[in-house]
Design a protein around this motif. Structure first.
Motif, short mmCIF file in Angstrom:
data_model
loop_
_atom_site.label_atom_id
_atom_site.label_comp_id
_atom_site.label_asym_id
_atom_site.label_seq_id
_atom_site.Cartn_x
_atom_site.Cartn_y
_atom_site.Cartn_z
N GLN A 85 79.56 14.43 -0.91
CA GLN A 85 80.21 15.74 -0.85
C GLN A 85 79.17 16.86 -0.87
OE1 GLN A 85 83.66 15.83 -0.48
NE2 GLN A 85 83.21 17.92 0.15
N LEU A 86 78.10 16.68 -1.65
CA LEU A 86 77.04 17.70 -1.68
C LEU A 86 76.35 17.83 -0.32
CD1 LEU A 86 75.46 17.06 -5.19
CD2 LEU A 86 76.96 18.93 -4.50
N VAL A 87 76.15 16.70 0.36
CA VAL A 87 75.57 16.73 1.70
C VAL A 87 76.51 17.49 2.64
CG1 VAL A 87 74.97 15.32 3.71
CG2 VAL A 87 74.14 14.67 1.45
N LYS A 88 77.79 17.16 2.55
CA LYS A 88 78.78 17.79 3.43
C LYS A 88 78.90 19.30 3.16
CE LYS A 88 83.70 17.44 4.58
NZ LYS A 88 84.95 16.75 4.27
N ASP A 89 79.01 19.68 1.89
CA ASP A 89 79.24 21.08 1.53
C ASP A 89 77.99 21.95 1.58
OD1 ASP A 89 81.86 20.37 1.10
OD2 ASP A 89 81.73 20.44 -1.10
N TYR A 90 76.84 21.36 1.21
CA TYR A 90 75.63 22.17 1.06
C TYR A 90 74.44 21.68 1.88
CZ TYR A 90 78.41 23.77 -2.85
OH TYR A 90 79.43 24.27 -3.61
N GLN A 91 74.65 20.65 2.67
CA GLN A 91 73.61 20.08 3.53
C GLN A 91 72.34 19.73 2.73
OE1 GLN A 91 75.14 23.28 4.65
NE2 GLN A 91 76.68 21.85 5.34
N ILE A 92 72.53 19.17 1.53
CA ILE A 92 71.34 18.81 0.75
C ILE A 92 70.60 17.68 1.46
CG2 ILE A 92 72.41 19.52 -1.44
CD1 ILE A 92 72.52 16.50 -2.15
N THR A 93 69.30 17.66 1.26
CA THR A 93 68.46 16.64 1.87
C THR A 93 68.35 15.44 0.93
OG1 THR A 93 66.50 17.58 0.82
CG2 THR A 93 67.07 18.41 3.04
N ARG A 94 67.86 14.35 1.45
CA ARG A 94 67.67 13.17 0.61
C ARG A 94 66.71 13.46 -0.56
NH1 ARG A 94 69.25 8.22 0.11
NH2 ARG A 94 67.91 6.73 -0.94
N PRO A 95 65.55 14.11 -0.33
CA PRO A 95 64.68 14.40 -1.48
C PRO A 95 65.37 15.25 -2.56
CG PRO A 95 63.46 14.69 0.57
CD PRO A 95 64.91 14.48 0.95
N LEU A 96 66.21 16.19 -2.15
CA LEU A 96 66.94 16.98 -3.15
C LEU A 96 67.97 16.10 -3.86
CD1 LEU A 96 67.53 19.57 -4.62
CD2 LEU A 96 68.99 20.26 -2.68
N GLY A 97 68.63 15.21 -3.13
CA GLY A 97 69.57 14.28 -3.75
C GLY A 97 68.89 13.40 -4.79
N ILE A 98 67.70 12.92 -4.46
CA ILE A 98 66.91 12.10 -5.41
C ILE A 98 66.57 12.92 -6.64
CG2 ILE A 98 64.71 10.89 -5.73
CD1 ILE A 98 66.71 9.35 -3.95
N GLU A 99 66.18 14.16 -6.45
CA GLU A 99 65.84 15.02 -7.58
C GLU A 99 67.07 15.27 -8.46
OE1 GLU A 99 63.68 16.87 -10.31
OE2 GLU A 99 62.84 15.81 -8.59
N ILE A 100 68.22 15.45 -7.85
CA ILE A 100 69.46 15.63 -8.62
C ILE A 100 69.73 14.39 -9.47
CG2 ILE A 100 71.98 15.84 -8.44
CD1 ILE A 100 71.44 17.65 -5.93
N ILE A 101 69.58 13.21 -8.87
CA ILE A 101 69.78 11.96 -9.62
C ILE A 101 68.80 11.90 -10.80
CG2 ILE A 101 69.56 9.45 -9.54
CD1 ILE A 101 70.58 9.62 -6.62
N LYS A 102 67.53 12.23 -10.57
CA LYS A 102 66.53 12.21 -11.65
C LYS A 102 66.95 13.12 -12.81
CE LYS A 102 62.41 11.24 -8.88
NZ LYS A 102 61.15 11.81 -8.34
N GLN A 103 67.43 14.30 -12.47
CA GLN A 103 67.82 15.25 -13.52
C GLN A 103 69.06 14.77 -14.28
OE1 GLN A 103 65.87 17.78 -14.49
NE2 GLN A 103 64.47 17.00 -12.93
#
Length: 163
Positions: free
Chosen positions: A41-59
């Motif tokens: 949903q974050l990719v769809k709504d905000y076009q987040i990139t994979r590196p940002l997705g990985i950083e979100i998971i880390k946090q």
């Protein structure tokens, strides 16, 4: 869901589009009071990139709470990367693969899109890059057509078997 000194679970939910993975992940997270991170949903709504997705998971993983994560795990390589990250953060990663037959998926696609042509394009595009789990991946398979109580009972029983 964290009992004693057990590692918290990182439950990675994936499957074909319209298989029921979002419905299951959302309800399961509420049932066990665990944060639900819907990267799709974050990719769809905000076009987040994979590196940002990985950083979100880390946090989010810094919470050391059981987590439910959906999205960015369609390939074995994607799942390996996220499982490794979560294992290093002290989690026990588990994959839940939501499977649904093609007729049910097609019916759900027709309901979600205005025209049959749009549904066909979306269906064809959505299957690109999805890889079934390998034998080495700890996977719990559930049906996207079963009721939520049946799905939940199956997952809870399988998680108990892992300890």
């Amino acid at each position: 869901m964290n009992v004693g000194k057990r590692k918290p679970y990182a439950i990675l939910v994936f499957g074909a589009p319209m298989s029921g993975k979002t419905t299951f992940a959302n309800r399961f997270s509420k049932s066990i009071n665990a944060p639900y991170l819907n990267l799709s949903q974050l990719v769809k709504d905000y076009q987040i990139t994979r590196p940002l997705g990985i950083e979100i998971i880390k946090q989010v993983a810094k919470s050391h709470n059981t987590l439910i994560i959906e999205g960015m795990i369609n390939t074995e390589a994607d799942r390996d990367e996220i499982r490794t990250l979560l294992t290093k953060a002290g989690y026990m990663p588990i994959i839940i693969w939501v499977q649904t037959d093609m007729n049910a998926i097609k019916q759900r696609m027709r309901q979600a899109y205005k025209t049959l042509a749009e549904a066909k394009v979306a269906l064809a595009d959505s299957y690109k890059g999805i890889e079934a789990p390998s034998d080495k991946e700890k996977t719990i398979v559930i049906s996207g057509k079963h009721t939520y109580p049946t799905q939940c009972r199956n997952v809870i029983n399988r998680l108990a078997d892992l300890h």
